[in-house]
Design an enzyme around this catalytic site. Structure first.
Site, PDB file in Angstrom:
ATOM      1  N   LYS A  74       0.951  -1.338   0.031  1.00 23.28           N
ATOM      2  CA  LYS A  74       0.024  -0.167  -0.007  1.00 23.28           C
ATOM      3  C   LYS A  74       0.851   1.140  -0.095  1.00 23.28           C
ATOM      4  O   LYS A  74       1.909   1.418   0.698  1.00 23.28           O
ATOM      5  CB  LYS A  74      -0.869  -0.199   1.401  1.00 23.28           C
ATOM      6  CG  LYS A  74      -1.824   1.067   1.208  1.00 23.28           C
ATOM      7  CD  LYS A  74      -2.661   0.845   2.432  1.00 23.28           C
ATOM      8  CE  LYS A  74      -3.843   1.935   2.788  1.00 23.28           C
ATOM      9  NZ  LYS A  74      -4.813   1.712   3.866  1.00 23.28           N
ATOM     10  N   SER A 149      -9.573   1.528   2.863  1.00 23.07           N
ATOM     11  CA  SER A 149      -8.875   2.279   1.999  1.00 23.07           C
ATOM     12  C   SER A 149      -7.694   1.571   1.099  1.00 23.07           C
ATOM     13  O   SER A 149      -7.151   2.063   0.205  1.00 23.07           O
ATOM     14  CB  SER A 149      -8.083   3.371   2.834  1.00 23.07           C
ATOM     15  OG  SER A 149      -7.437   2.864   3.823  1.00 23.07           O
ATOM     16  N   SER A 173      -9.903  -0.751   6.730  1.00 29.53           N
ATOM     17  CA  SER A 173      -9.272  -0.566   5.742  1.00 29.53           C
ATOM     18  C   SER A 173      -8.564  -1.746   4.934  1.00 29.53           C
ATOM     19  O   SER A 173      -8.254  -1.981   3.797  1.00 29.53           O
ATOM     20  CB  SER A 173      -8.201   0.433   5.866  1.00 29.53           C
ATOM     21  OG  SER A 173      -9.072   1.862   5.584  1.00 29.53           O
TER      22      SER A 173
HETATM   23  N1  GLN Z   1     -13.044   4.056   6.397  1.00 33.20           N
HETATM   24  C1  GLN Z   1     -12.529   4.615   7.497  1.00 33.20           C
HETATM   25  C2  GLN Z   1     -11.689   6.007   7.311  1.00 33.20           C
HETATM   26  O1  GLN Z   1     -12.281   6.545   6.528  1.00 33.20           O
HETATM   27  C3  GLN Z   1     -11.167   3.825   7.958  1.00 33.20           C
HETATM   28  C4  GLN Z   1     -10.235   3.883   7.169  1.00 33.20           C
HETATM   29  C5  GLN Z   1      -9.113   2.718   7.361  1.00 33.20           C
HETATM   30  O2  GLN Z   1      -9.286   1.927   8.257  1.00 33.20           O
HETATM   31  N2  GLN Z   1      -7.806   3.385   7.137  1.00 33.20           N
HETATM   32  O3  GLN Z   1     -11.175   6.680   8.289  1.00 33.20           O
END
Ligand code: GLN
Length: 465
Positions: A74, A149, A173
């Protein structure tokens, strides 16, 4: 052939690391223009690494557990000499000057880093649509978001562009895109993996973890990246289990003696089609010997506000270094809408006079949530339920922030409480994958892996409706 068996073939020189790599390079060249999974690849360095591994294997020298396995990373995890952009224009030209601890460990074990994957900007999202570099297609459900994400890392596995990938999970994510892309994703216990070299979203909840197409791959990566790191103060010094040895489990009676909790509110907030798939998976586990009990979690409505308040405040603080002086552009000048929203709200809440009103309340709510989930976990081996309450929406659909956040309601609990959690494909709704989530007590990561392995071995996939 599972990933462990494949790695054994590489180690015994039946497949060379170079052959393995070239086959993935071909796939990436063919599919990436359409999928937009990789933001950057480094074939030259990967080829050099593969050659070195092959010559070690030919000479009978020791190689690591990931020898010859091709790995996607990532874009918020630091790899020397590659672009660590967090999919933001802020860091468009930022090149990693060092390796994150997890990258060093992967390389020490002979893993071949193939490139950097797409993601939501600064990991703040669950669709991978907020990337400055454009969205990623869901290879398992064309025209739909891959989730996020870490959408690129999940899609890389679904499209068979690498053997394994890593992502980060702050509120889902890893598990969310694993669910939407029909692959396996694992968020370890907070502190089980070093975050050194990971760009923060919300540091009290961020955790790095693996994606793979089977549990043997998850096990190999957990064996590689878990463990104490003297460079990172939140890592736990504990007896890390040998995950690869736990895997696979016997199919027969694989759930005998296992007590699973099903939280009724987790099903109530999920779409009917998803509940049907998950219920089907639970029934099968029961048939294979599991004892299933119903549980009640009374504070589900607290989870999203608590998570997002903490997230905004920690993210705001983490972004103060992107002021345009040391590296990159000033974040407020170039970031997307969601990142800007978080910075603005985070700044507001962080002002002294608002502290008690919001942030302290959020911390109190967090401890209520942690206590409640801990209490529920005391009586069972794991809690099982849906990973995401909804199916992935169509690419380009316009959603209000609250509608977007609602996708996270079942995943944020594990991050608020620091417990391990995973997602494994349980079935499909009209061809769209649906993931099943296991959550367990802190440091019981091995228990989750065993359950995933048993679920996989019993072949509970393809419960189409
Ligand atoms: N969707 C959540 C956020 O927008 C978690 C994102 C993540 O786990 N990096 O913060």
């Amino acid at each position: 052939m599972n990933l462990l068996e494949k790695s054994e073939l590489i180690k015994s020189n039946e497949i060379t690391a170079s052959e393995n790599l070239e086959q993935y390079i071909q796939e990436i060249e063919k599919k990436n223009p359409n999928l937009n999974v990789f933001l950057e690849t480094d074939y030259d360095k990967a080829r050099e690494t593969a050659k070195n591994i092959d010559s070690k294997i030919k000479n009978g020298e020791k190689t690591g557990r990931l020898a010859g396995m091709v790995i996607g990373v990532k874009s918020n995890i630091s790899v020397e000499d590659l672009h660590i952009t967090a999919a933001s224009r802020t860091l468009e030209n930022y090149i990693g000057s060092y390796n994150a601890t997890v990258i060093n460990r992967i390389q020490e074990e002979g893993g071949i880093i193939i490139g950097m994957t797409n993601m939501d900007e600064f990991a703040a999202g669950n669709s991978t649509e907020t990337s400055y570099f454009g969205h990623t297609q869901n290879p398992a459900a064309e025209g739909h978001i891959p989730g996020g994400s870490s959408g690129g890392s999940a899609a890389a596995i679904a499209a068979e562009l690498c053997d394994l990938s890593i992502g980060s999970d702050t509120g889902g994510s890893i598990r969310n895109p694993a669910s939407h892309c029909g692959v396996l994703g694992f968020k370890p216990t907070y502190g089980a993996v070093s975050r050194q070299g990971l760009l923060d979203l919300a540091m009290s909840m961020d955790q790095i973890g693996p994606f793979a197409s089977d549990t043997s791959g998850i096990a190999m990566m957990l064996d590689t990246i878990l463990g104490f790191d003297e460079r990172e103060c939140t890592t736990i010094d504990w007896n890390v289990p040998d995950f690869t040895k736990l895997n696979p489990v016997d199919v027969q009676d694989s759930f005998k003696g296992v007590k699973l909790g099903v939280v009724k509110q987790f099903l109530e907030v999920s779409d009917d089609a998803i509940v049907d798939i998950i219920q089907g998976g639970i029934d099968k586990m029961e048939e294979a010997g599991a004892e299933v009990v119903e549980l009640s979690f009374d504070h589900l409505d607290l989870c999203l506000p608590t998570f997002y308040l903490i997230n905004y405040v920690e993210f705001f603080s983490a972004t103060r270094k992107y002021d345009g002086r040391k590296y990159g552009y000033k974040i407020e000048d170039v970031s997307g809408e969601e990142v800007l929203r978080r910075i603005n709200i985070g700044a507001y809440i962080s002002q002294k006079e608002y502290n008690d009103k919001y942030y302290k309340k959020a911390l109190q709510a967090r401890s209520i949530i942690r206590k409640e989930i801990t209490k529920l976990l005391e009586g069972v081996d794991a809690i099982v339920g849906p990973t995401v309450p909804k199916l992935p929406h169509k690419l380009g659909a316009s959603l209000e922030p609250m509608e977007v956040y609602a996708y996270d309601v079942l995943t944020v609990i594990a991050n608020l409480a620091g417990i391990p959690a995973s997602s494994i494909k349980a079935g499909e709704v009209n061809g769209i994958p649906v993931g099943l989530q296991f959550q367990a007590k802190p440091l019981e990561d091995a228990k989750i892996l065993r359950l995933m392995s048993a679920f996989e071995e019993n072949n509970y996939y393809f419960l189409k409706i």
